[in-house]
Motif scaffolding. Structure first.
Motif, PDB file in Angstrom:
ATOM      1  N   GLU A  91     -47.487-114.077 -40.916  1.00  0.00           N
ATOM      2  CA  GLU A  91     -46.125-114.352 -40.458  1.00  0.00           C
ATOM      3  C   GLU A  91     -45.719-113.508 -39.250  1.00  0.00           C
ATOM      4  O   GLU A  91     -44.595-113.597 -38.780  1.00  0.00           O
ATOM      5  CB  GLU A  91     -45.139-114.150 -41.616  1.00  0.00           C
ATOM      6  CG  GLU A  91     -45.374-115.152 -42.739  1.00  0.00           C
ATOM      7  CD  GLU A  91     -44.488-114.933 -43.949  1.00  0.00           C
ATOM      8  OE1 GLU A  91     -43.631-114.027 -43.929  1.00  0.00           O
ATOM      9  OE2 GLU A  91     -44.670-115.674 -44.930  1.00  0.00           O
ATOM     10  N   VAL A  93     -45.162-112.762 -35.635  1.00  0.00           N
ATOM     11  CA  VAL A  93     -44.957-113.563 -34.431  1.00  0.00           C
ATOM     12  C   VAL A  93     -45.428-112.793 -33.209  1.00  0.00           C
ATOM     13  O   VAL A  93     -46.098-113.334 -32.334  1.00  0.00           O
ATOM     14  CB  VAL A  93     -43.457-113.935 -34.290  1.00  0.00           C
ATOM     15  CG1 VAL A  93     -43.170-114.608 -32.967  1.00  0.00           C
ATOM     16  CG2 VAL A  93     -43.020-114.795 -35.457  1.00  0.00           C
ATOM     17  N   GLN A  94     -45.054-111.537 -33.138  1.00  0.00           N
ATOM     18  CA  GLN A  94     -45.395-110.659 -32.018  1.00  0.00           C
ATOM     19  C   GLN A  94     -45.527-109.244 -32.556  1.00  0.00           C
ATOM     20  O   GLN A  94     -44.907-108.882 -33.554  1.00  0.00           O
ATOM     21  CB  GLN A  94     -44.280-110.654 -30.968  1.00  0.00           C
ATOM     22  CG  GLN A  94     -44.269-111.838 -30.066  1.00  0.00           C
ATOM     23  CD  GLN A  94     -45.156-111.624 -28.845  1.00  0.00           C
ATOM     24  OE1 GLN A  94     -46.057-110.792 -28.843  1.00  0.00           O
ATOM     25  NE2 GLN A  94     -44.904-112.380 -27.816  1.00  0.00           N
ATOM     26  N   ALA A 107     -41.638-113.825 -38.920  1.00  0.00           N
ATOM     27  CA  ALA A 107     -40.777-114.971 -39.188  1.00  0.00           C
ATOM     28  C   ALA A 107     -41.440-115.883 -40.205  1.00  0.00           C
ATOM     29  O   ALA A 107     -42.660-116.040 -40.218  1.00  0.00           O
ATOM     30  CB  ALA A 107     -40.472-115.733 -37.906  1.00  0.00           C
ATOM     31  N   SER A 108     -40.596-116.479 -41.034  1.00  0.00           N
ATOM     32  CA  SER A 108     -41.071-117.380 -42.071  1.00  0.00           C
ATOM     33  C   SER A 108     -40.119-118.570 -42.163  1.00  0.00           C
ATOM     34  O   SER A 108     -38.901-118.389 -42.218  1.00  0.00           O
ATOM     35  CB  SER A 108     -41.103-116.630 -43.404  1.00  0.00           C
ATOM     36  OG  SER A 108     -41.462-117.489 -44.450  1.00  0.00           O
ATOM     37  N   ASN A 115     -35.643-120.415 -39.657  1.00  0.00           N
ATOM     38  CA  ASN A 115     -36.627-119.409 -40.048  1.00  0.00           C
ATOM     39  C   ASN A 115     -35.920-118.103 -40.358  1.00  0.00           C
ATOM     40  O   ASN A 115     -34.944-117.749 -39.708  1.00  0.00           O
ATOM     41  CB  ASN A 115     -37.616-119.170 -38.897  1.00  0.00           C
ATOM     42  CG  ASN A 115     -38.324-120.426 -38.484  1.00  0.00           C
ATOM     43  OD1 ASN A 115     -39.285-120.824 -39.114  1.00  0.00           O
ATOM     44  ND2 ASN A 115     -37.828-121.083 -37.442  1.00  0.00           N
ATOM     45  N   ILE A 117     -36.093-114.197 -39.992  1.00  0.00           N
ATOM     46  CA  ILE A 117     -36.753-113.327 -39.019  1.00  0.00           C
ATOM     47  C   ILE A 117     -36.486-111.868 -39.367  1.00  0.00           C
ATOM     48  O   ILE A 117     -35.401-111.516 -39.833  1.00  0.00           O
ATOM     49  CB  ILE A 117     -36.312-113.655 -37.573  1.00  0.00           C
ATOM     50  CG1 ILE A 117     -37.158-112.869 -36.556  1.00  0.00           C
ATOM     51  CG2 ILE A 117     -34.829-113.436 -37.378  1.00  0.00           C
ATOM     52  CD1 ILE A 117     -37.014-113.367 -35.130  1.00  0.00           C
ATOM     53  N   ASN A 138     -36.403-123.040 -34.585  1.00  0.00           N
ATOM     54  CA  ASN A 138     -37.787-123.204 -34.135  1.00  0.00           C
ATOM     55  C   ASN A 138     -37.952-123.044 -32.628  1.00  0.00           C
ATOM     56  O   ASN A 138     -38.930-122.450 -32.167  1.00  0.00           O
ATOM     57  CB  ASN A 138     -38.330-124.577 -34.563  1.00  0.00           C
ATOM     58  CG  ASN A 138     -38.541-124.658 -36.062  1.00  0.00           C
ATOM     59  OD1 ASN A 138     -38.611-123.647 -36.749  1.00  0.00           O
ATOM     60  ND2 ASN A 138     -38.624-125.876 -36.565  1.00  0.00           N
ATOM     61  N   LEU A 141     -37.698-119.386 -31.760  1.00  0.00           N
ATOM     62  CA  LEU A 141     -38.866-118.693 -32.301  1.00  0.00           C
ATOM     63  C   LEU A 141     -40.100-118.970 -31.434  1.00  0.00           C
ATOM     64  O   LEU A 141     -40.889-118.065 -31.161  1.00  0.00           O
ATOM     65  CB  LEU A 141     -39.121-119.114 -33.751  1.00  0.00           C
ATOM     66  CG  LEU A 141     -40.282-118.427 -34.454  1.00  0.00           C
ATOM     67  CD1 LEU A 141     -40.104-116.905 -34.463  1.00  0.00           C
ATOM     68  CD2 LEU A 141     -40.437-118.959 -35.866  1.00  0.00           C
ATOM     69  N   ALA A 142     -40.241-120.203 -30.970  1.00  0.00           N
ATOM     70  CA  ALA A 142     -41.362-120.535 -30.079  1.00  0.00           C
ATOM     71  C   ALA A 142     -41.285-119.718 -28.789  1.00  0.00           C
ATOM     72  O   ALA A 142     -42.312-119.263 -28.278  1.00  0.00           O
ATOM     73  CB  ALA A 142     -41.355-122.031 -29.771  1.00  0.00           C
ATOM     74  N   ARG A 145     -42.549-116.291 -29.460  1.00  0.00           N
ATOM     75  CA  ARG A 145     -44.021-116.274 -29.555  1.00  0.00           C
ATOM     76  C   ARG A 145     -44.657-116.130 -28.169  1.00  0.00           C
ATOM     77  O   ARG A 145     -45.736-115.580 -28.032  1.00  0.00           O
ATOM     78  CB  ARG A 145     -44.539-117.541 -30.211  1.00  0.00           C
ATOM     79  CG  ARG A 145     -44.299-117.626 -31.679  1.00  0.00           C
ATOM     80  CD  ARG A 145     -44.994-118.836 -32.286  1.00  0.00           C
ATOM     81  NE  ARG A 145     -44.508-119.127 -33.604  1.00  0.00           N
ATOM     82  CZ  ARG A 145     -44.846-118.467 -34.707  1.00  0.00           C
ATOM     83  NH1 ARG A 145     -45.695-117.468 -34.620  1.00  0.00           N
ATOM     84  NH2 ARG A 145     -44.347-118.798 -35.872  1.00  0.00           N
TER      85      ARG A 145
END
Length: 166
Positions: A91, A93-94, A107-108, A115, A117, A138, A141-142, A145
């Motif tokens: 999970e 992300v960074q 994040a989940s 999500n 975070i 989303n 969150l993208a 990423r």
């Protein structure tokens, strides 16, 4: 047959005991570190950097202002590092980690476009430790990423999303 059942139950018991820490448990563990400050239920909104990242309904906790010769960064950084190790690696992300900085984003998904975070941050050079828990969609969150994480000159971590920096 009895041995097989016994081994299966033993393996199942170990698997249950090794479950990963939830974001809420991680955040509560960080809140329990001495001298952590924050307002439970603080909405991350308005013109702050976290709202610019797309984080909503968040809570922020931090310890800041470490001064003097008897710095305690090891206590805070080691605790954050231990907690980070108990979160699901899948999970993450960074993440950025060096001898002076820990910065990780987990994040989940909790629904189709929402999500949970968790952001963990520690800077020995700048003398702060902090955590943020909230929600993010989303699209935002993208973007996280794809963000660039670099150590900031004054300590901490800079997150670059187009022109955004904090």
């Amino acid at each position: 047959m009895k041995k097989f059942i016994l081994l299966f139950m033993l393996a199942l018991g170990l698997a249950i005991n090794v479950k990963a820490m939830t974001y809420e448990e991680a955040f509560d563990s960080i809140k329990a570190i001495p001298n952590m400050k924050g307002v439970q239920g603080t909405l991350i909104s308005g013109g702050n950097d976290f709202a610019s990242l797309g984080i909503t309904d968040g809570q922020l906790i931090l310890w800041d202002g470490e001064t003097g010769l008897n710095k305690e960064t090891a206590v805070y950084g080691n605790t954050l590092y231990r907690i980070m190790g108990q979160l699901p690696v899948s999970e993450m992300v960074q993440g950025l980690m060096n001898d002076q900085t820990i910065f990780s984003i987990f994040a989940s998904p909790i629904s189709a476009d929402k999500n949970r975070i968790l952001i963990l941050s520690d800077s020995a050079a700048d003398g702060f430790t902090g955590a943020l828990i909230g929600y993010i969609n989303n699209k935002d969150l993208a973007a996280l990423r794809q963000a660039i994480l670099i150590p900031a000159e004054a300590g901490g971590t800079a997150v670059y999303l187009k022109a955004l920096k904090f």
